[in-house]
Design a protein around this motif. Structure first.
Motif, PDB file in Angstrom:
ATOM      1  N   VAL A 199     -30.410  48.514  -1.115  1.00 36.85           N
ATOM      2  CA  VAL A 199     -30.594  47.535  -0.050  1.00 36.85           C
ATOM      3  C   VAL A 199     -29.372  46.632  -0.027  1.00 36.85           C
ATOM      4  N   ARG A 200     -29.127  46.011   1.107  1.00 38.57           N
ATOM      5  CA  ARG A 200     -27.960  45.141   1.247  1.00 38.57           C
ATOM      6  C   ARG A 200     -28.293  43.759   0.682  1.00 38.57           C
ATOM      7  N   ARG A 201     -27.638  43.384  -0.390  1.00 31.62           N
ATOM      8  CA  ARG A 201     -27.948  42.140  -1.090  1.00 31.62           C
ATOM      9  C   ARG A 201     -27.327  40.950  -0.361  1.00 31.62           C
ATOM     10  N   GLN A 202     -28.105  39.864  -0.252  1.00 30.99           N
ATOM     11  CA  GLN A 202     -27.637  38.639   0.392  1.00 30.99           C
ATOM     12  C   GLN A 202     -27.479  37.496  -0.614  1.00 30.99           C
ATOM     13  N   SER A 203     -28.556  37.229  -1.368  1.00 29.94           N
ATOM     14  CA  SER A 203     -28.522  36.116  -2.321  1.00 29.94           C
ATOM     15  C   SER A 203     -29.649  36.284  -3.315  1.00 29.94           C
ATOM     16  N   ASP A 204     -29.563  35.570  -4.423  1.00 27.90           N
ATOM     17  CA  ASP A 204     -30.692  35.510  -5.355  1.00 27.90           C
ATOM     18  C   ASP A 204     -30.564  34.291  -6.255  1.00 27.90           C
TER      19      ASP A 204
ATOM     20  N   ALA B 210     -35.022  36.929  -4.745  1.00 31.77           N
ATOM     21  CA  ALA B 210     -33.867  37.469  -4.041  1.00 31.77           C
ATOM     22  C   ALA B 210     -34.127  37.611  -2.555  1.00 31.77           C
ATOM     23  N   ASN B 211     -33.043  37.695  -1.810  1.00 29.72           N
ATOM     24  CA  ASN B 211     -33.051  38.073  -0.405  1.00 29.72           C
ATOM     25  C   ASN B 211     -32.154  39.320  -0.294  1.00 29.72           C
ATOM     26  N   PRO B 212     -32.761  40.496  -0.074  1.00 29.75           N
ATOM     27  CA  PRO B 212     -34.140  40.796   0.290  1.00 29.75           C
ATOM     28  C   PRO B 212     -35.102  40.716  -0.900  1.00 29.75           C
ATOM     29  N   SER B 213     -36.372  40.454  -0.601  1.00 26.60           N
ATOM     30  CA  SER B 213     -37.375  40.198  -1.627  1.00 26.60           C
ATOM     31  C   SER B 213     -37.737  41.430  -2.436  1.00 26.60           C
ATOM     32  N   VAL B 214     -37.326  42.630  -1.997  1.00 24.57           N
ATOM     33  CA  VAL B 214     -37.619  43.832  -2.759  1.00 24.57           C
ATOM     34  C   VAL B 214     -36.960  43.785  -4.138  1.00 24.57           C
ATOM     35  N   LEU B 215     -35.971  42.916  -4.320  1.00 24.60           N
ATOM     36  CA  LEU B 215     -35.291  42.784  -5.604  1.00 24.60           C
ATOM     37  C   LEU B 215     -35.911  41.712  -6.500  1.00 24.60           C
ATOM     38  N   ASN B 216     -37.007  41.078  -6.059  1.00 23.16           N
ATOM     39  CA  ASN B 216     -37.704  40.110  -6.902  1.00 23.16           C
ATOM     40  C   ASN B 216     -38.268  40.792  -8.150  1.00 23.16           C
ATOM     41  N   PHE B 217     -38.309  40.053  -9.261  1.00 28.62           N
ATOM     42  CA  PHE B 217     -39.011  40.566 -10.438  1.00 28.62           C
ATOM     43  C   PHE B 217     -39.350  39.419 -11.378  1.00 28.62           C
ATOM     44  N   ASN B 218     -40.333  39.665 -12.254  1.00 26.55           N
ATOM     45  CA  ASN B 218     -40.664  38.828 -13.395  1.00 26.55           C
ATOM     46  C   ASN B 218     -40.731  39.731 -14.614  1.00 26.55           C
ATOM     47  N   SER B 219     -40.217  39.253 -15.730  1.00 23.65           N
ATOM     48  CA  SER B 219     -40.250  40.054 -16.949  1.00 23.65           C
ATOM     49  C   SER B 219     -40.323  39.148 -18.162  1.00 23.65           C
ATOM     50  N   THR B 220     -41.212  39.472 -19.089  1.00 27.52           N
ATOM     51  CA  THR B 220     -41.339  38.748 -20.345  1.00 27.52           C
ATOM     52  C   THR B 220     -41.212  39.736 -21.486  1.00 27.52           C
TER      53      THR B 220
END
Length: 439
Positions: free
Chosen positions: A381-386, A416-426
Motif C-alpha cells: 500500500v502507498r504509505r502516507q504517515s504513521d 498509520a495512514n493507511p490504517s491497514v498498517l496499524n498494529f499492537n504488539s506486546t
C-alpha cells in the motif's frame, strides 16, 4: 542505511572534547532484542563497528522472545523468535591506536508463525583506530546480513537485507580550543530473501555520504560546532519515467548544523543542535499517463528546519535519566518511500540495584511523514504517515564475571495512514550471554 541524524551526531561527537560528549550508547530504542533499529545516537565513526579494544573476546548468546503479534500486522499472529549467536572481536595495538576485526554468526529461528521464515544472520568487519599527533579517527568497513526486524518496515522480519559499509572519519586539533573534522561513508544495501514472494530490487540502495565541520570551545565554555553533510543515494531497482526517458531514482540530501555541548558539573551532560535540511529527488518531475495522455507530475522534496537534543542526568550514583529528541530526514531501504521526515523523542530511566543489576524503563515516540511513496511486493500500500510508540522495561545484570542476562517486557503500537498498517504488539524476552576474554 545511515540516517541523516547519525551524520549529525557524528559531526558533533568528533568535534567535541571527550569530557563534553554525551553518552553515545544511550537511547538505542532496543529493549532486549525487541528490534534491530539503529541507535538514536551514533556510537561509532563507521556504523556497525565496535572499534579497537586490545585482546581477544568471544561471546556466545541466546535471546528468546515471545510476541502476541510476531510479524506486527493488523491481524495478530503470535509466535516465538529465538536468536542464538556467537561473536568475537580481536584488537592489536599499533602505536597509539590499533587494528581490530570483529564478526558474528547466528540465526533467527521462528516458531508458531508461518509468515516469517527462519534465516541466518551474520556480520564481519574490521578497521583501524588511529591517533597521529593532533589527529584521531577511524577507518573501516563491514558487511552484514539479517532479517529486517526494524520498526519502519510493514512486514516485520518479512525479508532479509545485505548491507556493506565502508568509511573513514577523522578529527584534528588546531589548537587548544579549535578543531576540524570530516568523514566519508559508502553504503550499499540489497534485499535478499522475501517471504511474500519473489525478491524485489525496489528497496536496493547505494549511497555516498560526506561530512565536515569545525569546533570551538573548552570545558568551561562548552563546545560549539558548525558542520555540514552531503548524502547522495541511488535506487537502481527503481526506474522513473522522465521527459528524457527512464532514469534511476535517486535522492540528494544537504544539511547545515549548528550545535552546542557541555557538561555541567559531574551530573548533567547536554548536547543540542539546529539544522537546515534540504532533501530533494534527483529527478524533480516524472511522466504519468492519464487515460493514455502523458502528463508531467512534480516529485515532492523537503526544505525546512531540523534539530537534535540529548541530555544525560545522574541524579545519584544509582539513578540516571537519558533523553533524546530530534527531527530529520532519512532515506531507508526498508520501506516503500523515497524518504521520510521523522520527529521523535525518547526517554529512559536506569536504576542500579547493587553493583550487578540494573532496572530500566523507557518510552519512544516517533512521527513519520513519507514522501515519494510507491507500491511494491514489500510495501503493498502507498504509505502516507504513521505514529509509532514503544513502552518497555528491562531488568539486566551479571551472574558472576562472565555471564550476562536480561529480561524485558515491551509494547509496540503503530497508527498509520493507511490504517491497514496499524498494529499492537506486546512481547517478553529473555537473553543470556557468556563472554570469554577481556571484560
Amino acid at each position: 542505511m545511515l540516517p541523516l541524524l547519525a551524520s549529525l551526531a557524528l559531526i558533533a561527537s568528533l568535534a567535541a572534547p571527550a569530557m563534553a560528549q554525551i553518552n553515545p550508547y544511550a537511547q538505542t530504542g532496543n529493549a532486549g532484542g525487541d528490534n534491530d533499529d539503529d541507535p538514536l545516537r551514533a556510537p561509532s565513526a563507521v556504523p556497525g563497528l565496535a572499534g579497537y579494544s586490545r585482546g581477544l573476546a568471544l561471546t556466545a548468546s541466546i535471546a528468546t522472545r515471545y510476541e502476541d503479534n510476531l510479524v506486527r500486522l493488523a491481524v495478530k499472529d503470535d509466535g516465538v523468535r529465538v536468536r542464538p549467536q556467537v561473536s568475537g572481536n580481536y584488537g592489536l595495538g599499533l602505536g597509539r591506536g590499533g587494528l581490530f576485526v570483529q564478526g558474528n554468526y547466528g540465526r533467527d529461528v521462528i516458531y508458531g508463525s508461518r509468515r516469517v521464515a527462519s534465516s541466518e544472520r551474520m556480520m564481519v568487519g574490521g578497521g583501524l583506530d588511529f591517533n597521529l599527533s593532533r589527529c584521531t579517527g577511524q577507518v573501516g568497513g563491514s558487511w552484514r546480513r539479517g532479517l529486517s526486524f526494524q520498526t519502519d518496515v510493514s512486514q516485520f522480519g518479512g525479508f532479509s537485507v545485505d548491507t556493506a559499509t565502508a568509511g573513514v572519519a577523522a578529527q584534528c586539533r588546531l589548537g587548544g580550543a579549535l578543531s576540524i573534522n570530516g568523514s566519508v561513508l559508502r553504503s550499499d544495501s540489497t534485499v535478499g530473501q522475501n517471504n511474500a514472494g519473489p525478491t524485489t530490487s525496489a528497496f536496493n540502495q547505494q549511497r555516498w555520504s560526506y561530512s565536515a565541520g569545525i569546533g570551538f570551545g573548552n570545558p568551561t565554555l562548552g563546545q560549539f560546532n558548525l558542520g555540514g553533510s552531503i548524502s547522495d543515494s541511488t535506487m537502481p531497482g527503481r526506474q522513473i519515467l522522465t521527459p528524457d526517458g527512464f532514469v534511476e531514482d535517486g535522492l540528494n540530501q544537504r544539511n547545515l548544523r549548528l550545535g552546542y555541548s557541555r557538561r555541567f558539573g559531574s551530573k548533567v551532560n547536554v548536547s543540542a543542535g539546529v539544522s537546515l535540511l534540504d532533501t530533494q529527488p534527483s529527478t524533480t518531475v516524472n511522466v504519468i499517463f492519464v487515460e493514455g495522455v502523458p502528463q508531467l507530475v512534480d516529485r515532492p522534496g523537503f526544505k525546512g528546519a531540523g534539530y537534535d537534543a540529548a541530555v544525560d542526568i545522574a541524579f545519584s550514583p544509582r539513578l540516571n535519566l537519558g533523553f533524546t529528541a530530534g527531527r530529520n530526514t532519512s532515506a531507508n531501504g526498508v520501506f516503500g518511500a523515497q524518504f521520510v521526515i521523522s520527529t521523535f523523542w525518547a526517554a529512559q530511566i536506569d536504576y542500579r540495584l547493587g553493583s550487578r543489576y540494573t532496572l530500566s524503563t523507557g518510552v519512544n515516540l516517533r512521527d513519520s511523514q513519507f514522501r515519494g511513496a510507491f507500491v511494491s511486493q514489500l510495501d503493498q500500500v502507498r504509505r502516507q504517515s504513521d505514529d509509532f510508540t514503544r513502552i518497555y522495561s528491562q531488568f539486566s545484570g551479571r551472574l558472576g564475571q562472565r555471564l550476562r542476562f536480561s529480561v524485558d517486557v515491551a509494547h509496540n503500537r503503530r497508527r498509520a495512514n493507511p490504517s491497514v498498517l496499524n498494529f499492537n504488539s506486546t512481547g517478553v524476552g529473555l537473553s543470556l550471554g557468556y563472554q570469554l576474554g577481556r571484560n
